[in-house]
Design an enzyme around this catalytic site. Structure first.
Site, PDB file in Angstrom:
ATOM      1  CE1 TYR A  89      -1.738  -4.772  -5.878  1.00 38.89           C
ATOM      2  CE2 TYR A  89      -3.329  -6.637  -5.623  1.00 38.89           C
ATOM      3  CZ  TYR A  89      -2.539  -5.640  -4.948  1.00 38.89           C
ATOM      4  OH  TYR A  89      -2.166  -5.669  -3.528  1.00 38.89           O
TER       5      TYR A  89
ATOM      6  CB  SER B  63      -1.548  -9.625  -3.212  1.00 38.38           C
ATOM      7  OG  SER B  63      -3.119  -9.784  -3.273  1.00 38.38           O
TER       8      SER B  63
HETATM    9  P1  NAD Z   1      -1.525   1.626   1.303  1.00 37.34           P
HETATM   10  O1  NAD Z   1      -1.765   2.264   0.070  1.00 37.34           O
HETATM   11  O2  NAD Z   1      -1.864   2.012   2.669  1.00 37.34           O
HETATM   12  O3  NAD Z   1      -0.080   1.300   1.472  1.00 37.34           O
HETATM   13  C1  NAD Z   1       0.743   1.392   0.097  1.00 37.34           C
HETATM   14  C2  NAD Z   1       1.854   2.210   0.640  1.00 37.34           C
HETATM   15  O4  NAD Z   1       3.017   2.313  -0.518  1.00 37.34           O
HETATM   16  C3  NAD Z   1       1.318   3.915   0.524  1.00 37.34           C
HETATM   17  O5  NAD Z   1       1.687   4.578   1.471  1.00 37.34           O
HETATM   18  C4  NAD Z   1       1.775   4.393  -0.871  1.00 37.34           C
HETATM   19  O6  NAD Z   1       2.100   5.830  -0.887  1.00 37.34           O
HETATM   20  C5  NAD Z   1       3.246   3.748  -0.887  1.00 37.34           C
HETATM   21  N1  NAD Z   1       3.653   3.749  -2.275  1.00 37.34           N
HETATM   22  C6  NAD Z   1       3.116   3.426  -3.518  1.00 37.34           C
HETATM   23  N2  NAD Z   1       3.707   3.649  -4.718  1.00 37.34           N
HETATM   24  C7  NAD Z   1       4.972   4.270  -3.997  1.00 37.34           C
HETATM   25  C8  NAD Z   1       6.097   4.384  -4.760  1.00 37.34           C
HETATM   26  N3  NAD Z   1       6.252   4.636  -6.082  1.00 37.34           N
HETATM   27  N4  NAD Z   1       7.157   4.936  -3.809  1.00 37.34           N
HETATM   28  C9  NAD Z   1       7.118   4.986  -2.512  1.00 37.34           C
HETATM   29  N5  NAD Z   1       5.901   4.494  -1.843  1.00 37.34           N
HETATM   30  C10 NAD Z   1       4.889   4.028  -2.750  1.00 37.34           C
HETATM   31  O7  NAD Z   1      -1.965   0.014   1.099  1.00 37.34           O
HETATM   32  P2  NAD Z   1      -1.529  -1.260   2.008  1.00 37.34           P
HETATM   33  O8  NAD Z   1      -2.877  -2.131   1.783  1.00 37.34           O
HETATM   34  O9  NAD Z   1      -0.915  -0.990   3.414  1.00 37.34           O
HETATM   35  O10 NAD Z   1      -0.437  -1.815   0.952  1.00 37.34           O
HETATM   36  C11 NAD Z   1       0.884  -2.255   1.398  1.00 37.34           C
HETATM   37  C12 NAD Z   1       1.003  -3.367   0.352  1.00 37.34           C
HETATM   38  O11 NAD Z   1       0.257  -4.662   0.915  1.00 37.34           O
HETATM   39  C13 NAD Z   1       1.044  -3.170  -0.967  1.00 37.34           C
HETATM   40  O12 NAD Z   1       2.193  -3.962  -1.748  1.00 37.34           O
HETATM   41  C14 NAD Z   1      -0.255  -3.994  -1.341  1.00 37.34           C
HETATM   42  O13 NAD Z   1      -0.188  -4.345  -2.747  1.00 37.34           O
HETATM   43  C15 NAD Z   1      -0.204  -5.142  -0.337  1.00 37.34           C
HETATM   44  N6  NAD Z   1      -1.541  -5.861  -0.177  1.00 37.34           N
HETATM   45  C16 NAD Z   1      -2.317  -5.141   0.438  1.00 37.34           C
HETATM   46  C17 NAD Z   1      -3.588  -5.861   0.561  1.00 37.34           C
HETATM   47  C18 NAD Z   1      -4.902  -5.113   1.049  1.00 37.34           C
HETATM   48  O14 NAD Z   1      -6.096  -5.559   0.884  1.00 37.34           O
HETATM   49  N7  NAD Z   1      -4.912  -3.829   1.509  1.00 37.34           N
HETATM   50  C19 NAD Z   1      -3.642  -7.015   0.081  1.00 37.34           C
HETATM   51  C20 NAD Z   1      -2.980  -7.827  -0.520  1.00 37.34           C
HETATM   52  C21 NAD Z   1      -1.642  -7.126  -0.674  1.00 37.34           C
END
Ligand code: NAD
Length: 247
Positions: free
Chosen positions: A156, A142
């Site tokens: 985080y 991130s």
């Molecule tokens: P999201 O919440 O839609 O997706 C995250 C997924 O990970 C979910 O489906 C959740 O159920 C799954 N998950 C969480 N803990 C888990 C576990 N212990 N075992 C299996 N699955 C698990 O959100 P997203 O934004 O698509 O996130 C995906 C990645 O992107 C993450 O690593 C997040 O930190 C990163 N990210 C997101 C953003 C943003 O603004 N959305 C920004 C920077 C980084």
């Protein structure tokens, strides 16, 4: 056909990556933790487009479940070519003085320990040292890793900083074994992680502060992940792609 395992693939960036990779010929082992219906929907969408995908339940914060996840992917598809370490969590906004060890353990177990254990299982299968044919690992970090996210999610951000350091170290450790390890650093992306983190609408609240004046879409992250998975990025390892609209 190349095989890609995506953690946390039932929605958001993971689901967008699954759909794009499947459309580009990958067979997808789609991990989910709790939402089987959402995972099945992604798998069905891939299959209805002529692609190949399976959904596998596992909590990546639990070592034994990660081991089972990779064994199940082996059993159904054979040896994987690519791991997308995507699963991650964000908890309610909080200052450090209020954080408990329970909260920190949850965040670090999912965001960094889980990624390292998944990478371990991938390396056992991909490394030429172990008779594998090489592969690619893409860690989802991130922009927060560099911002620190004060007053919101310092924990985080620290877990994402750990992913960056892990990416650098692992990339060097396995570079001579046919495995490339890279990371993407998304900025503010429209996904449900913000609702889970306690602030639905967070991206819209902050978008005017971004240089591009808009949040990102999961599909815009998936494109970079796919490039890092493919042979088009054959000389990239230990690399980071920032996808934050200039953030
Ligand atoms: P999201 O919440 O839609 O997706 C995250 C997924 O990970 C979910 O489906 C959740 O159920 C799954 N998950 C969480 N803990 C888990 C576990 N212990 N075992 C299996 N699955 C698990 O959100 P997203 O934004 O698509 O996130 C995906 C990645 O992107 C993450 O690593 C997040 O930190 C990163 N990210 C997101 C953003 C943003 O603004 N959305 C920004 C920077 C980084």
């Amino acid at each position: 056909m190349k095989i890609m395992l995506i953690t946390g693939g039932s929605r958001g960036i993971g689901a967008a990556t699954a759909l794009l990779a499947a459309a580009n010929g990958y067979a997808i082992a789609l991990n989910y933790n709790k939402n089987k219906t959402a995972a099945d929907n992604v798998v069905n969408e891939i299959k209805s487009g002529g692609g190949n995908a399976i959904a596998i339940q596992a909590d990546i914060a639990v070592e034994a479940e990660v081991v089972r996840l990779f064994e199940e992917a082996d059993r159904q598809f054979g040896t994987l070519d690519c791991l997308v370490n995507n699963a991650g969590i964000l908890e309610k906004q909080m200052r450090v003085e209020d954080m408990t060890a329970d909260r920190l353990n949850r965040i670090f177990a999912a965001n960094i320990t889980g990624q390292i254990i998944c990478a371990r299982e991938a390396i056992k299968r991909m490394s030429t040292k172990h008779g594998g044919k090489g592969g690619a690992i893409i860690n989802v970090s991130s922009i927060a890793a560099r911002l620190g996210s004060p007053d919101e999610y310092v924990d985080y951000a620290a877990s994402k900083g750990a992913i960056d350091t892990f990416t650098i170290g692992l990339s060097k450790e396995v570079a001579a074994e046919g495995i490339r390890v890279n990371a993407v650093r998304p900025g503010l992306i429209y996904t449900d992680i913000h609702a889970d983190g306690g602030e639905p609408g967070r991206v819209d609240r902050l978008k005017t502060s971004l240089p591009m004046k808009r949040g990102g879409q999961p599909e815009e992250i998936a494109e970079a992940i796919l490039w890092l998975a493919s042979d088009k990025s054959s000389y990239a390892t230990g690399s980071f792609i920032d996808l934050g609209g200039g953030r």
